[in-house]
Design an enzyme around this catalytic site. Structure first.
Site, short mmCIF file in Angstrom:
data_model
loop_
_atom_site.label_atom_id
_atom_site.label_comp_id
_atom_site.label_asym_id
_atom_site.label_seq_id
_atom_site.Cartn_x
_atom_site.Cartn_y
_atom_site.Cartn_z
N GLY A 1 0.78 -1.24 0.00
CA GLY A 1 0.00 0.00 0.00
C GLY A 1 0.81 1.29 0.00
O GLY A 1 0.41 2.27 -0.62
N ASP B 1 -5.36 2.28 10.62
CA ASP B 1 -6.79 2.05 10.81
C ASP B 1 -7.00 1.56 12.25
O ASP B 1 -7.07 2.36 13.17
CB ASP B 1 -7.19 1.02 9.74
P1 IMP Z 1 -4.57 -1.58 10.62
O1 IMP Z 1 -3.69 -2.71 11.07
O2 IMP Z 1 -6.04 -1.92 10.89
O3 IMP Z 1 -4.20 -0.24 11.17
O4 IMP Z 1 -4.52 -1.54 9.07
C1 IMP Z 1 -3.50 -1.06 8.36
C2 IMP Z 1 -3.55 -1.53 6.92
O5 IMP Z 1 -4.86 -1.90 6.51
C3 IMP Z 1 -3.16 -0.42 6.00
O6 IMP Z 1 -1.78 -0.38 5.82
C4 IMP Z 1 -3.91 -0.77 4.73
O7 IMP Z 1 -3.15 -1.67 3.97
C5 IMP Z 1 -5.15 -1.46 5.21
N1 IMP Z 1 -6.31 -0.53 5.24
C6 IMP Z 1 -6.81 0.15 6.28
N2 IMP Z 1 -7.84 0.93 5.92
C7 IMP Z 1 -7.99 0.75 4.59
C8 IMP Z 1 -8.88 1.32 3.60
O8 IMP Z 1 -9.76 2.17 3.87
N3 IMP Z 1 -8.70 0.90 2.33
C9 IMP Z 1 -7.74 -0.02 1.97
N4 IMP Z 1 -6.89 -0.56 2.84
C10 IMP Z 1 -7.01 -0.18 4.15
#
Ligand code: IMP
Length: 179
Positions: free
Chosen positions: A43, A102
């Protein structure tokens, strides 16, 4: 692809403004230090490419790939390293470069993991931050902009490996991912 887009949240000009400001601040903070940018694949690939060109001090690059959501829009909470760093981080200042924070689970895991490897300092930078969704506390030292709880794509960010090549950041229509 365009029929799946609900709304463009940040166009190319706005993204450039955000990334330029972040790059300047990072350069000011790390001037005179040996900085290693660690991009989180896939990403952060586009963001990393733009950000490093806005940091006008010498930097080195490395990448890690971690498990993503796959075909889901929810983090599983289990982080797996798919590709590790190529070089040692000993005696370097590390800046993790993420696309979105996120729940915070991925960044939390990465900070912990990298802390054990002998770097002088570890900090994190993310283009987008969804604070409403946080499940664990994480320290984000550089945050481009906060966004509400919407699922976004574009500028390197995918849903099921699609939409990464959109030049802007957009909200995906819920009917695309809500089955
Ligand atoms: P976390 O571990 O939940 O903080 O997620 C982090 C990863 O989830 C990010 O690096 C993204 O790859 C993916 N992610 C989080 N939100 C989104 C979104 O709205 N669209 C696409 N990928 C997301």
């Amino acid at each position: 692809m365009l029929k799946d887009i609900q709304e463009v949240l940040f166009d190319e000009k706005k993204i450039d403004q955000i990334v330029t400001k972040m790059g300047r601040q990072i350069a000011d903070d790390y001037r005179g230090k040996e900085l290693l940018l660690v991009g989180i694949l896939k990403g952060a690939n586009v963001f990393m490419a733009d950000l490093m060109r806005k940091i006008n001090i010498p930097v080195k690059l490395d990448f890690m790939a971690v498990s993503s959501y796959g075909m889901s829009t929810e983090s599983s909470g289990v982080v797996r390293i798919l590709k590790d760093l190529d070089h040692s981080v000993e005696d370097k200042h590390i800046l993790i470069v993420e696309d979105i924070v996120d729940t915070g689970l991925t960044l939390h895991y990465l900070m912990d993991n990298l802390k054990s490897r002998g770097a002088i300092s570890i900090a994190a930078c993310t283009l987008l931050d969804k604070p409403e969704r946080r499940k664990v506390d994480v320290d984000i030292h550089y945050s481009g902009t906060e966004i509400p709880d919407v699922f976004i794509v574009g500028y390197g960010i995918d849903y099921g490996e699609k939409y990464r090549n959109l030049p802007y950041i957009a909200a995906l229509k819920p009917e695309v991912y809500v089955k």
